[in-house]
Scaffold this motif. Structure first.
Motif, PDB file in Angstrom:
ATOM      1  N   GLU A  37       5.373  16.196 -12.543  1.00  0.00           N
ATOM      2  CA  GLU A  37       4.474  16.146 -13.516  1.00  0.00           C
ATOM      3  C   GLU A  37       3.884  14.805 -14.046  1.00  0.00           C
ATOM      4  OE1 GLU A  37       6.538  18.326 -16.736  1.00  0.00           O
ATOM      5  OE2 GLU A  37       6.599  20.019 -15.388  1.00  0.00           O
ATOM      6  N   ASP A  38       4.630  13.763 -13.672  1.00  0.00           N
ATOM      7  CA  ASP A  38       4.318  12.324 -13.894  1.00  0.00           C
ATOM      8  C   ASP A  38       2.711  12.057 -13.317  1.00  0.00           C
ATOM      9  OD1 ASP A  38       3.998   9.573 -13.964  1.00  0.00           O
ATOM     10  OD2 ASP A  38       6.096   9.365 -14.694  1.00  0.00           O
ATOM     11  N   ALA A  39       1.896  11.517 -14.149  1.00  0.00           N
ATOM     12  CA  ALA A  39       0.593  11.138 -13.608  1.00  0.00           C
ATOM     13  C   ALA A  39       0.745  10.181 -12.275  1.00  0.00           C
ATOM     14  CB  ALA A  39      -0.446  10.617 -14.466  1.00  0.00           C
ATOM     15  N   LYS A  40       1.766   9.398 -12.229  1.00  0.00           N
ATOM     16  CA  LYS A  40       2.119   8.452 -11.106  1.00  0.00           C
ATOM     17  C   LYS A  40       2.231   9.072  -9.815  1.00  0.00           C
ATOM     18  CE  LYS A  40       5.152   6.104 -13.728  1.00  0.00           C
ATOM     19  NZ  LYS A  40       4.533   6.223 -15.081  1.00  0.00           N
ATOM     20  N   PHE A  41       2.711  10.347  -9.780  1.00  0.00           N
ATOM     21  CA  PHE A  41       2.965  11.140  -8.616  1.00  0.00           C
ATOM     22  C   PHE A  41       1.843  11.609  -8.048  1.00  0.00           C
ATOM     23  CE2 PHE A  41       4.080  15.129  -6.413  1.00  0.00           C
ATOM     24  CZ  PHE A  41       5.184  14.867  -5.792  1.00  0.00           C
ATOM     25  N   LYS A  42       0.741  11.615  -8.503  1.00  0.00           N
ATOM     26  CA  LYS A  42      -0.471  11.751  -7.749  1.00  0.00           C
ATOM     27  C   LYS A  42      -0.589  10.587  -6.727  1.00  0.00           C
ATOM     28  CE  LYS A  42      -2.846  14.074 -11.495  1.00  0.00           C
ATOM     29  NZ  LYS A  42      -4.089  14.137 -12.550  1.00  0.00           N
ATOM     30  N   LYS A  43      -0.292   9.271  -6.905  1.00  0.00           N
ATOM     31  CA  LYS A  43      -0.421   8.190  -5.858  1.00  0.00           C
ATOM     32  C   LYS A  43       0.624   8.500  -4.810  1.00  0.00           C
ATOM     33  CE  LYS A  43      -1.433   4.965  -9.699  1.00  0.00           C
ATOM     34  NZ  LYS A  43      -0.721   3.590 -10.289  1.00  0.00           N
ATOM     35  N   ILE A  44       1.479   9.264  -4.883  1.00  0.00           N
ATOM     36  CA  ILE A  44       2.354   9.393  -3.865  1.00  0.00           C
ATOM     37  C   ILE A  44       2.766  10.637  -3.177  1.00  0.00           C
ATOM     38  CG2 ILE A  44       3.884   7.412  -4.509  1.00  0.00           C
ATOM     39  CD1 ILE A  44       5.917   9.195  -5.668  1.00  0.00           C
ATOM     40  N   LYS A  45       1.774  11.860  -3.551  1.00  0.00           N
ATOM     41  CA  LYS A  45       1.812  13.062  -3.138  1.00  0.00           C
ATOM     42  C   LYS A  45       2.248  13.069  -1.659  1.00  0.00           C
ATOM     43  CE  LYS A  45       0.054  17.809  -4.157  1.00  0.00           C
ATOM     44  NZ  LYS A  45       0.512  18.294  -2.989  1.00  0.00           N
ATOM     45  N   PRO A  46       3.327  13.774  -1.231  1.00  0.00           N
ATOM     46  CA  PRO A  46       3.620  13.603   0.176  1.00  0.00           C
ATOM     47  C   PRO A  46       3.122  14.852   1.035  1.00  0.00           C
ATOM     48  CG  PRO A  46       5.595  14.551  -1.006  1.00  0.00           C
ATOM     49  CD  PRO A  46       4.449  14.205  -1.926  1.00  0.00           C
ATOM     50  N   ASP A  47       2.998  14.617   2.428  1.00  0.00           N
ATOM     51  CA  ASP A  47       2.879  15.814   3.043  1.00  0.00           C
ATOM     52  C   ASP A  47       4.136  16.205   3.483  1.00  0.00           C
ATOM     53  OD1 ASP A  47       0.028  15.565   3.775  1.00  0.00           O
ATOM     54  OD2 ASP A  47       0.445  13.673   4.217  1.00  0.00           O
ATOM     55  N   TYR A  48       5.221  15.683   3.380  1.00  0.00           N
ATOM     56  CA  TYR A  48       6.441  16.238   3.752  1.00  0.00           C
ATOM     57  C   TYR A  48       7.552  15.494   2.766  1.00  0.00           C
ATOM     58  CZ  TYR A  48       4.538  17.454   8.294  1.00  0.00           C
ATOM     59  OH  TYR A  48       3.819  17.780   9.244  1.00  0.00           O
ATOM     60  N   ALA A  49       8.392  16.169   2.245  1.00  0.00           N
ATOM     61  CA  ALA A  49       9.590  15.658   1.574  1.00  0.00           C
ATOM     62  C   ALA A  49      10.896  16.103   2.301  1.00  0.00           C
ATOM     63  CB  ALA A  49       9.591  16.010   0.106  1.00  0.00           C
ATOM     64  N   PHE A  50      11.916  15.067   2.380  1.00  0.00           N
ATOM     65  CA  PHE A  50      13.106  15.134   2.847  1.00  0.00           C
ATOM     66  C   PHE A  50      14.182  14.576   1.814  1.00  0.00           C
ATOM     67  CE2 PHE A  50      10.098  14.403   6.287  1.00  0.00           C
ATOM     68  CZ  PHE A  50      10.274  15.500   7.098  1.00  0.00           C
ATOM     69  N   ALA A  51      15.261  15.179   1.955  1.00  0.00           N
ATOM     70  CA  ALA A  51      16.674  14.806   1.427  1.00  0.00           C
ATOM     71  C   ALA A  51      17.948  15.385   1.860  1.00  0.00           C
ATOM     72  CB  ALA A  51      16.488  15.461   0.016  1.00  0.00           C
ATOM     73  N   LEU A  52      19.103  14.766   1.712  1.00  0.00           N
ATOM     74  CA  LEU A  52      20.123  15.310   2.162  1.00  0.00           C
ATOM     75  C   LEU A  52      21.445  15.421   0.975  1.00  0.00           C
ATOM     76  CD1 LEU A  52      22.538  12.767   2.200  1.00  0.00           C
ATOM     77  CD2 LEU A  52      21.359  12.175   4.290  1.00  0.00           C
ATOM     78  N   HIS A  53      22.260  16.277   1.242  1.00  0.00           N
ATOM     79  CA  HIS A  53      23.582  16.160   0.217  1.00  0.00           C
ATOM     80  C   HIS A  53      24.798  16.159   1.222  1.00  0.00           C
ATOM     81  CE1 HIS A  53      25.679  16.628  -3.373  1.00  0.00           C
ATOM     82  NE2 HIS A  53      24.308  16.730  -3.912  1.00  0.00           N
ATOM     83  N   ASN A  54      25.629  15.153   0.716  1.00  0.00           N
ATOM     84  CA  ASN A  54      26.968  15.404   1.452  1.00  0.00           C
ATOM     85  C   ASN A  54      27.755  16.537   1.053  1.00  0.00           C
ATOM     86  OD1 ASN A  54      29.547  14.618  -0.576  1.00  0.00           O
ATOM     87  ND2 ASN A  54      27.664  13.832  -1.520  1.00  0.00           N
ATOM     88  N   LEU A  55      28.327  16.942   2.105  1.00  0.00           N
ATOM     89  CA  LEU A  55      28.938  18.387   1.870  1.00  0.00           C
ATOM     90  C   LEU A  55      30.553  18.341   2.303  1.00  0.00           C
ATOM     91  CD1 LEU A  55      26.515  20.756   3.219  1.00  0.00           C
ATOM     92  CD2 LEU A  55      26.819  20.244   0.920  1.00  0.00           C
ATOM     93  N   PRO A  56      31.464  18.232   1.279  1.00  0.00           N
ATOM     94  CA  PRO A  56      32.908  18.588   1.478  1.00  0.00           C
ATOM     95  C   PRO A  56      33.186  19.781   2.217  1.00  0.00           C
ATOM     96  CG  PRO A  56      32.516  17.519  -0.572  1.00  0.00           C
ATOM     97  CD  PRO A  56      31.092  17.997  -0.271  1.00  0.00           C
ATOM     98  N   GLY A  57      34.158  19.711   2.983  1.00  0.00           N
ATOM     99  CA  GLY A  57      34.401  21.117   3.971  1.00  0.00           C
ATOM    100  C   GLY A  57      34.041  20.939   5.059  1.00  0.00           C
ATOM    101  N   TYR A  58      32.950  20.225   5.355  1.00  0.00           N
ATOM    102  CA  TYR A  58      32.592  20.135   6.823  1.00  0.00           C
ATOM    103  C   TYR A  58      32.955  18.790   7.617  1.00  0.00           C
ATOM    104  CZ  TYR A  58      29.513  23.833   5.597  1.00  0.00           C
ATOM    105  OH  TYR A  58      29.300  25.364   5.055  1.00  0.00           O
ATOM    106  N   GLU A  59      33.045  18.748   8.818  1.00  0.00           N
ATOM    107  CA  GLU A  59      33.324  17.382   9.623  1.00  0.00           C
ATOM    108  C   GLU A  59      32.531  16.220   9.119  1.00  0.00           C
ATOM    109  OE1 GLU A  59      33.795  17.826  13.773  1.00  0.00           O
ATOM    110  OE2 GLU A  59      34.937  19.720  13.701  1.00  0.00           O
ATOM    111  N   GLN A  60      33.104  15.376   9.015  1.00  0.00           N
ATOM    112  CA  GLN A  60      32.285  13.869   8.590  1.00  0.00           C
ATOM    113  C   GLN A  60      31.304  13.929   9.750  1.00  0.00           C
ATOM    114  OE1 GLN A  60      34.383  10.517   8.083  1.00  0.00           O
ATOM    115  NE2 GLN A  60      35.142  11.007   5.998  1.00  0.00           N
TER     116      GLN A  60
END
Length: 416
Positions: free
Chosen positions: A181-204
């Motif tokens: 919602e920040d007006a500054k986001f218009k400057k960086i509006k992406p075609d793709y967005a990526f993220a990860l989250h570490n997950l305990p319970g799975y092999e490193q």
């Protein structure tokens, strides 16, 4: 099995020998896992490790991440991004790396905030702030995106641009909305967005990935009932919400049984009146978390929950009101974005688990799914590692290069 080599070695190509590259690398950290090679020089690895440890020592909770942002700014200053956007969505930061040619914009996001939980660890970099700690691994996620900054400093994208976003207030579900919602986001509006989250319970180093919904939508529902007080000796003179509250608690948790698609309601708190043995209560509050794998199912679940509670309140002649807090959209992995992540894992020869069902927990990244093509994937942090939000959790440093390399490979596919 993971091996870490930290000494001068000579390599040839994998075609010449399965354990050699044709280049000489001085004092590098070579991670060899499932015949996959992650090259990160020792100096860079120590920079990222030290950054994470510092962030871990000085955690800041949602909305208070000012010093965390300053530390990230200091880290990125010598990396010379083409543009820096400050205070986006609060204390958020966006670092822009431009390519020479026109092309798509990709965004790689991590989180700035810690949790309001007391850490119980015996580690040198333990939290110095009582009651606050990085027990979800956001310090590690920041280290990974900072490692991507080191990579982009040396190798700008050939086409398009790459945005590294350090998002505030993920834990409360308010940060992504504030950024978008920040007006500054218009400057960086992406075609793709990526993220990860570490997950305990799975092999490193294992990659956990799925097309479509990856994490559930959720919202905190607060139901307030209002009746009338009376003397406890004459309860018939008042209108206590006690029985209605009890019915609502049971009914809410049974409601998902009537839904066609997965949903879940968990009552997490209830309060009736005050501690006054001579008085019948006039007020009651019920709090519940509502979850669904799809945003439209979540909307229906909320509507049905309100209708059910209203019917019960009406039956008892009570006033009723509703509030919502900590609202998260479902994280939806777009097929195109998923292909980039899946191909990266293949190229790196990482063990990959393609899960069938989404995770029931929620992630603020889901809101980006409504605005662009997104991919959220999991990075295993150890089968026997303490779970997220437990007070003895600590992000494992040796998976930092794995996260960095996954994102590097995605960049290579999109921007070269």
């Amino acid at each position: 099995m993971l091996r870490i080599i930290k000494k001068p070695i000579h390599f040839c190509t994998p075609e010449q020998s399965p354990h050699k590259f044709c280049q000489s690398i001085r004092y590098s950290t070579i991670l060899i896992f499932n015949n996959s090679y992650f090259l990160m020089d020792q100096k860079s690895f120590l920079k990222l490790k030290n950054l994470r440890h510092t962030l871990h020592q000085y955690p800041e909770v949602s909305g208070e991440e000012k010093q965390t942002a300053e530390r990230i700014l200091d880290f990125f200053e010598p990396l010379q991004p083409d543009q820096v956007i400050r205070n986006i969505g609060g204390h958020g930061l966006a670092f822009i790396f431009e390519g020479k040619e026109k092309g798509p914009t990709s965004l790689f996001r991590c989180e700035l905030d810690a949790l309001p939980i007391l850490e119980k660890n015996n580690i040198k970099h333990q939290s110095t702030i009582p009651g606050k700690a990085h027990l979800c691994g956001h310090d590690g996620h920041m280290a990974i995106i900072s490692g991507l900054g080191l990579f982009l400093h040396q190798q700008r994208p050939q086409k398009g641009r790459v945005i590294l976003l350090f998002q505030p207030a993920e834990e409360t579900g308010l940060g992504a909305a504030a950024v978008i919602e920040d007006a500054k986001f218009k400057k960086i509006k992406p075609d793709y967005a990526f993220a990860l989250h570490n997950l305990p319970g799975y092999e490193q180093h294992q990659i956990i990935i799925k097309k479509g919904t990856f994490t559930a939508a959720s919202a905190g529902l607060i139901v307030k009932l209002k009746g009338e007080n009376s003397h406890a000796a004459h309860p018939e003179a008042g209108n206590s919400p006690a029985e209605a509250m009890s019915k609502i608690i049971v009914a809410l948790q049974k409601l998902p049984d009537a839904m066609k698609k997965f949903s879940l309601i968990t009552v997490i708190h209830a309060r009736l009146g005050e501690v006054a043995f001579g008085t019948t209560p006039a007020d009651a509050t019920i709090m519940a978390t509502l979850r669904a794998f799809e945003n439209d199912t979540q909307v229906l679940l909320q509507q049905y929950a309100e209708k059910l509670c209203t019917q019960i309140a009406k039956e008892y002649g009570l006033e009723i009101s509703f509030e919502y807090t900590e609202e998260f959209a479902a994280s939806h992995n777009d097929v195109d974005a998923w292909e980039f992540g899946n191909e990266a894992a293949k190229k790196l020869k990482l063990k990959t688990k393609h899960i069938r069902l989404p995770f029931r927990w929620s992630e603020d990244f889901g809101l980006f799914s409504i605005h662009t093509k997104t991919l959220l994937f999991g990075l295993g942090s150890g089968k026997n590692h303490p779970q997220l939000h437990e007070n003895d959790y600590d992000f494992p440093d040796n998976i930092i290069p794995t996260g960095v390399k996954m994102f590097e490979e995605i960049i290579d596919q999109i921007h070269h």
